[in-house]
Each structure stands twice: as structure tokens, then as C-alpha cells.
Design a protein around this motif. Structure first.
Motif, PDB file in Angstrom:
ATOM      1  N   GLY A 285      38.988 -55.940  49.114  1.00 43.13           N
ATOM      2  CA  GLY A 285      38.080 -54.853  48.775  1.00 43.13           C
ATOM      3  C   GLY A 285      37.474 -54.197  50.008  1.00 43.13           C
ATOM      4  N   SER A 286      37.613 -54.849  51.154  1.00 50.58           N
ATOM      5  CA  SER A 286      36.965 -54.368  52.355  1.00 50.58           C
ATOM      6  C   SER A 286      37.907 -54.268  53.549  1.00 50.58           C
ATOM      7  N   HIS A 287      38.622 -55.358  53.848  1.00 45.83           N
ATOM      8  CA  HIS A 287      39.487 -55.372  55.032  1.00 45.83           C
ATOM      9  C   HIS A 287      40.845 -54.760  54.707  1.00 45.83           C
ATOM     10  N   LEU A 288      41.259 -53.843  55.564  1.00 42.04           N
ATOM     11  CA  LEU A 288      42.463 -53.072  55.292  1.00 42.04           C
ATOM     12  C   LEU A 288      43.713 -53.919  55.420  1.00 42.04           C
ATOM     13  N   LYS A 289      44.729 -53.511  54.705  1.00 42.19           N
ATOM     14  CA  LYS A 289      46.024 -54.147  54.896  1.00 42.19           C
ATOM     15  C   LYS A 289      47.040 -53.098  55.333  1.00 42.19           C
ATOM     16  N   ASP A 290      48.276 -53.530  55.489  1.00 41.30           N
ATOM     17  CA  ASP A 290      49.242 -52.716  56.220  1.00 41.30           C
ATOM     18  C   ASP A 290      49.588 -51.355  55.628  1.00 41.30           C
ATOM     19  N   GLU A 291      50.200 -51.368  54.465  1.00 38.78           N
ATOM     20  CA  GLU A 291      50.919 -50.175  54.018  1.00 38.78           C
ATOM     21  C   GLU A 291      50.041 -48.944  53.931  1.00 38.78           C
ATOM     22  N   ASP A 292      48.928 -49.103  53.218  1.00 38.03           N
ATOM     23  CA  ASP A 292      48.051 -47.952  53.074  1.00 38.03           C
ATOM     24  C   ASP A 292      47.365 -47.636  54.387  1.00 38.03           C
ATOM     25  N   LEU A 293      47.139 -48.687  55.150  1.00 43.00           N
ATOM     26  CA  LEU A 293      46.508 -48.502  56.444  1.00 43.00           C
ATOM     27  C   LEU A 293      47.323 -47.559  57.319  1.00 43.00           C
TER      28      LEU A 293
ATOM     29  N   ASP B 236      43.479 -45.243  45.203  1.00 39.09           N
ATOM     30  CA  ASP B 236      44.046 -46.160  44.204  1.00 39.09           C
ATOM     31  C   ASP B 236      43.461 -47.566  44.255  1.00 39.09           C
ATOM     32  N   GLY B 237      42.588 -47.844  45.212  1.00 40.59           N
ATOM     33  CA  GLY B 237      41.950 -49.151  45.272  1.00 40.59           C
ATOM     34  C   GLY B 237      42.838 -50.276  45.752  1.00 40.59           C
ATOM     35  N   GLU B 238      43.992 -49.959  46.283  1.00 38.60           N
ATOM     36  CA  GLU B 238      44.967 -50.990  46.660  1.00 38.60           C
ATOM     37  C   GLU B 238      45.036 -51.241  48.163  1.00 38.60           C
ATOM     38  N   ALA B 239      44.206 -50.581  48.931  1.00 38.04           N
ATOM     39  CA  ALA B 239      44.428 -50.559  50.383  1.00 38.04           C
ATOM     40  C   ALA B 239      43.804 -51.728  51.133  1.00 38.04           C
ATOM     41  N   ALA B 240      43.067 -52.601  50.437  1.00 36.09           N
ATOM     42  CA  ALA B 240      42.414 -53.709  51.137  1.00 36.09           C
ATOM     43  C   ALA B 240      42.799 -55.038  50.505  1.00 36.09           C
ATOM     44  N   THR B 241      42.754 -56.083  51.321  1.00 34.66           N
ATOM     45  CA  THR B 241      43.091 -57.401  50.771  1.00 34.66           C
ATOM     46  C   THR B 241      41.946 -57.990  49.970  1.00 34.66           C
TER      47      THR B 241
END
Lengths: 315, 53
Positions: free
Chosen positions: B25-33, B18-23
Motif C-alpha cells: 500500500g505504500s512501498h512501490l514495486k517494479d512494474e508500475d514503478l 488501479d491500486g496495484e503499484a505497491a507491495t
């Protein structure tokens, strides 16, 4: 929970540490209940020890690489592992990451034999004001983590900042309470060698994926993520070979390209294999940029470096 | 590589679709991580750990 800013008291003292992802964690046992500050006894975490340090012979206590690595690995890697005194003038902020993850500290406790999040100590140093109060430029962070918690003997784990380093960390408890060093986890650690993605942009330290995996798998983790500098270097490989983990996770592709992946993967793996004949090694591809579909060059970069990694695996 | 116990983790779907997993475009963030990144890695590492201590 409340933040306390006091220029002289020392509790969670944060130190500037540019571009570092730090995954150390530390266990304590303590009985906790809120008490007036004058009745608090302070304990230096150095006396209690930390979990997740690969080497004990570090120049500074919270360094991640051993002292001998200075002059052995590239200066940039060494610089990334040095703790600098944290002042407001040099405070680290990033445009894409929450302050709680950059320089906060997470507290977890065991509940029904599982690690459960309790709270986060946020860093106020670096802010000019907080809740309409000015913050002295030479402040050290002091944060009351627990207030009105049921007084039981519990096991706790602290997760240290993901980007800023720490040079000093003290824990204060009521002077009628007890604090003991927890029994070390006897399991072999998981070693992560990679990039800033090893800490990612988690909103707080406990949410970095090595931290999550460590809790779920009940194992220590050694997080050797070097922002912009995880490049499968043979010098780092020699240091990795000194450790005795259950798994090596090699996660460097985000900082590499097709050429460097082709050149360095096999020598790095062989260097580890010289010392550890059977320890599993996990080669991790770079995660696709979430917007790669809109930028053909990014997509090509993924494809080329992954092909190089796959070729190395099948070498 | 001719060396045993080498495992490989594909990167294509680690962050979901869904393209929502990074802050950025590259570095991951919490929920999807948590769900996707660590969930995927978890199963891989568990597999590797089957015969270790």
C-alpha cells in the motif's frame, strides 16, 4: 547461472545493514567467459571504485555519509549508514520485499550504447538450505554471474543491495581475461534525499527508481534514502550542500507530517541555496497510498503534508 | 519561497489509479514503478536539465 556457497571464498559478500536503501553502482570493464574456479583471479571492488558515492572520506568504504557526519547527524541516520558484518544470525529479511532486492546485486552491460540487464546475484546466506543442500551459517555469498557469455570486451555496471549494506565486494574473472576501471561518467549526479521509497520495494537493485533514472538519463545518482528517517533535517542539508549535483530531489514526505514539513522545508532549501544559487531543486510530494481511499486518516495525512509542502514552495 | 529553480512534483497520480503499484500500500514495486513513477519523474527532471551542461 549457478550459486556457489563456499565458506572461505569471497565474491559478493553481503553485510547486514538494517533499514538502509543503498543506491551505489559501480562500473567495470571486463572480458568474460566461464572458467573453472581455480583459474579465477579476484579483484577487490575498492580498487576499481564505485559510482554514486557523495563523499570519499567515509569510515567504511561503502558508507553513504562521510565520517564527519557521525555525531553531527542523528545517531539513527548514522546507524543506517554503517556496515555491519553479515552473519546468518543477523541476516535481514523483510515481509514485503524480495530477497534479491534486499541483498542481491544486479549486473548490467552496455549494449548498443544502452544499459541492459544481464542477471542478478541472489544472496543465499541466511537460508538454511538451498536446492536440498545445507548452507553453513558462516558462509559468504559467492555467485557465478556469467556463464558461457560471448567473449567480448564489455562495460558493466553493478547495482548494490537496496537494504543490506556491503563491506567487501570482490569480482572474479578468468585469469586470462582483463578487467579495467571504466572511465567515470563526467556528468553531474542527481542527488536523491528521501526515505525508503527511494529504493522502494523493487524486486532487484536495478529496478529502484533512482537506478532507472540514472540509466535513462545517463547520469550518476547519489541515493540518500533513509528508511523511516528522511525528514528534511538541516544537518543533512548541510551535507547535501557540499555536493555538486545537477539536481537535488527532496523526497521526504513519507516520513514527515504537516508540522515538520512546514517547519523544515524552507530552511533545508535555503541551506542548499547558500551553496548552490541556481541548481534545480525538485520537491516531491508523497505518493498516495494505493489504499488511501479506504482509510480516511491516510488520505488526510497526504492532504495536510502536501498542503504544507505547497505552502513552503510558495513561501 | 522566493527562490528560483524550485520545481514541484505532485504525488496524487504517481502510482496510477488501479491500486496495484505497491507491495504494502505504500512501498512501490517494479512494474508500475517503471512506467508511472520513473516515467513521471523522468519528464520532470529532463525539464530541469534542459539548460545544464
Amino acid at each position: 547461472m549457478r550459486n556457489i556457497i563456499h565458506p572461505r571464498r569471497k565474491f559478493f559478500n553481503q553485510i547486514l545493514y538494517g533499514g538502509i536503501s543503498l543506491g551505489l553502482s559501480q562500473n567495470i570493464l571486463a572480458q568474460n567467459f566461464f572458467t573453472p574456479e581455480e583459474e579465477i583471479d579476484w579483484y577487490d571492488v575498492k580498487e576499481l571504485g564505485v559510482e554514486g558515492k557523495g563523499w570519499n572520506d567515509t569510515t567504511k568504504y561503502f558508507d553513504r555519509l562521510p565520517a564527519k557526519a557521525q555525531g553531527f547527524v542523528r545517531d539513527r541516520l548514522w546507524d543506517l549508514s554503517m556496515n555491519l558484518k553479515w552473519t546468518v544470525l543477523n541476516d535481514l529479511d523483510m515481509p514485503h520485499m524480495a530477497s534479491t532486492g534486499i541483498k542481491g546485486i544486479d549486473l548490467y552491460t552496455k549494449y548498443n550504447n544502452k544499459w541492459r540487464y544481464v542477471t542478478t546475484a541472489g544472496a543465499l546466506v541466511g537460508l538454511k538450505t538451498y536446492q536440498n543442500k545445507s548452507i553453513p551459517a558462516d558462509s559468504e555469498n559467492e555467485y557465478e554471474l556469467i556463464k558461457n557469455m560471448t567473449p567480448e570486451f564489455r562495460e558493466y555496471k553493478l547495482f548494490l543491495p537496496l537494504y543490506d549494506g556491503v563491506t567487501k565486494l570482490e569480482i572474479g574473472i578468468d585469469n586470462n581475461a582483463l578487467i579495467n576501471k571504466a572511465s567515470p561518467n563526467p556528468a553531474k549526479p542527481i542527488v536523491f534525499y528521501g526515505t525508503s521509497r527511494a529504493s522502494a520495494c523493487a524486486s532487484r537493485p536495478g529496478m529502484a527508481f533512482p537506478s532507472i533514472l540514472g540509466r535513462r538519463l545517463r547520469r550518476p545518482t547519489v541515493n540518500l534514502g533513509f528508511a523511516g528517517n528522511g525528514r528534511m533535517e538541516i544537518e543533512v542539508g548541510s551535507l547535501l550542500a557540499e555536493l555538486d549535483p545537477c539536481v537535488y530531489v527532496i523526497d521526504c514526505l513519507p516520513n514527515m507530517n504537516e508540522s515538520s514539513v512546514s517547519e523544515r522545508t524552507v530552511p533545508l532549501v535555503r541551506k542548499i541555496r547558500e551553496a548552490h544559487k541556481t541548481t534545480p531543486i525538485l520537491l516531491v510530494e508523497d505518493r498516495s497510498y494505493t489504499n488511501a481511499r479506504f482509510f480516511p486518516a491516510r488520505k488526510r495525512h497526504h492532504q495536510k503534508s502536501r498542503k504544507a509542502l505547497k505552502n513552503a514552495e510558495n513561501y | 519561497m522566493g527562490i528560483n529553480n524550485i520545481f514541484y512534483l505532485n504525488g496524487d497520480n504517481l502510482l496510477g489509479q488501479d491500486g496495484e503499484a505497491a507491495t504494502d500500500g505504500s512501498h512501490l514495486k517494479d512494474e508500475d514503478l517503471c512506467v508511472k513513477e520513473s516515467g513521471h519523474s523522468l519528464s520532470s527532471i529532463k525539464l530541469m536539465l534542459q539548460n545544464i551542461d
